[in-house]
Design a protein around this motif. Structure first.
Motif, mmCIF file in Angstrom:
data_model
loop_
_atom_site.group_PDB
_atom_site.id
_atom_site.type_symbol
_atom_site.label_atom_id
_atom_site.label_comp_id
_atom_site.label_asym_id
_atom_site.label_seq_id
_atom_site.Cartn_x
_atom_site.Cartn_y
_atom_site.Cartn_z
ATOM 1 N N TYR A 2 60.862 117.827 118.528
ATOM 2 C CA TYR A 2 60.110 117.158 117.459
ATOM 3 C C TYR A 2 60.929 115.999 116.886
ATOM 4 O O TYR A 2 60.422 114.884 116.720
ATOM 5 N N LEU A 3 62.204 116.252 116.583
ATOM 6 C CA LEU A 3 63.040 115.199 116.005
ATOM 7 C C LEU A 3 63.236 114.039 116.976
ATOM 8 O O LEU A 3 63.230 112.875 116.569
ATOM 9 N N GLN A 4 63.406 114.335 118.253
ATOM 10 C CA GLN A 4 63.547 113.272 119.250
ATOM 11 C C GLN A 4 62.263 112.452 119.347
ATOM 12 O O GLN A 4 62.307 111.221 119.440
ATOM 13 N N ALA A 5 61.116 113.121 119.317
ATOM 14 C CA ALA A 5 59.831 112.413 119.383
ATOM 15 C C ALA A 5 59.618 111.573 118.130
ATOM 16 O O ALA A 5 59.123 110.446 118.196
ATOM 17 N N ARG A 6 60.008 112.117 116.979
ATOM 18 C CA ARG A 6 59.860 111.374 115.721
ATOM 19 C C ARG A 6 60.744 110.131 115.731
ATOM 20 O O ARG A 6 60.325 109.046 115.317
ATOM 21 N N LEU A 7 61.964 110.273 116.221
ATOM 22 C CA LEU A 7 62.867 109.125 116.300
ATOM 23 C C LEU A 7 62.309 108.049 117.226
ATOM 24 O O LEU A 7 62.352 106.856 116.898
ATOM 25 N N ALA A 8 61.768 108.459 118.370
ATOM 26 C CA ALA A 8 61.174 107.486 119.298
ATOM 27 C C ALA A 8 59.997 106.769 118.652
ATOM 28 O O ALA A 8 59.825 105.557 118.822
#
Length: 110
Positions: free
Chosen positions: A73-79
């Motif tokens: 989730y955090l990686q997707a949010r950062l992207a």
């Protein structure tokens, strides 16, 4: 807002919804929200935890370290944030002023 501009915005929104970054973000967020164990962590991760609640924040980051779906989730949010920053830069370049900065509330103190 005139109809031509509204139509262009709707087309842009459709294209944005179809982007990989938005799809990945919404999918990862839905997965985290559907898991009762992690449902409350999104607010803490996104900075909506009570100010000064360092202990809760430490627990949150330990939970993230132990939960692959929260990391995803955090990686997707950062992207997604990076994509939105690029979009802001491109639009701002085209119109000649920073769109995001102009949306900030007015301040008496600069």
């Amino acid at each position: 807002m005139d109809s031509k501009l509204k139509s262009e915005i709707e087309g842009f929104a459709d294209a944005l919804r179809q982007s990989e970054a938005v799809y990945n973000y919404l999918s990862a967020k839905a997965e985290v929200e559907s898991d009762g164990q992690y449902a409350g962590f999104i607010n803490q991760i996104e900075g909506q935890a009570p100010a000064g609640d360092v202990a809760a924040l430490n627990v949150t980051w330990q939970t993230v370290a132990d939960a692959p779906q929260l990391r995803a989730y955090l990686q997707a949010r950062l992207a997604l944030v990076k994509l939105l920053q690029e979009i802001n830069e491109q639009i701002s370049s085209e119109v000649g002023f920073n769109i995001a900065a102009s949306l900030q509330p007015a301040s008496c103190c600069g």
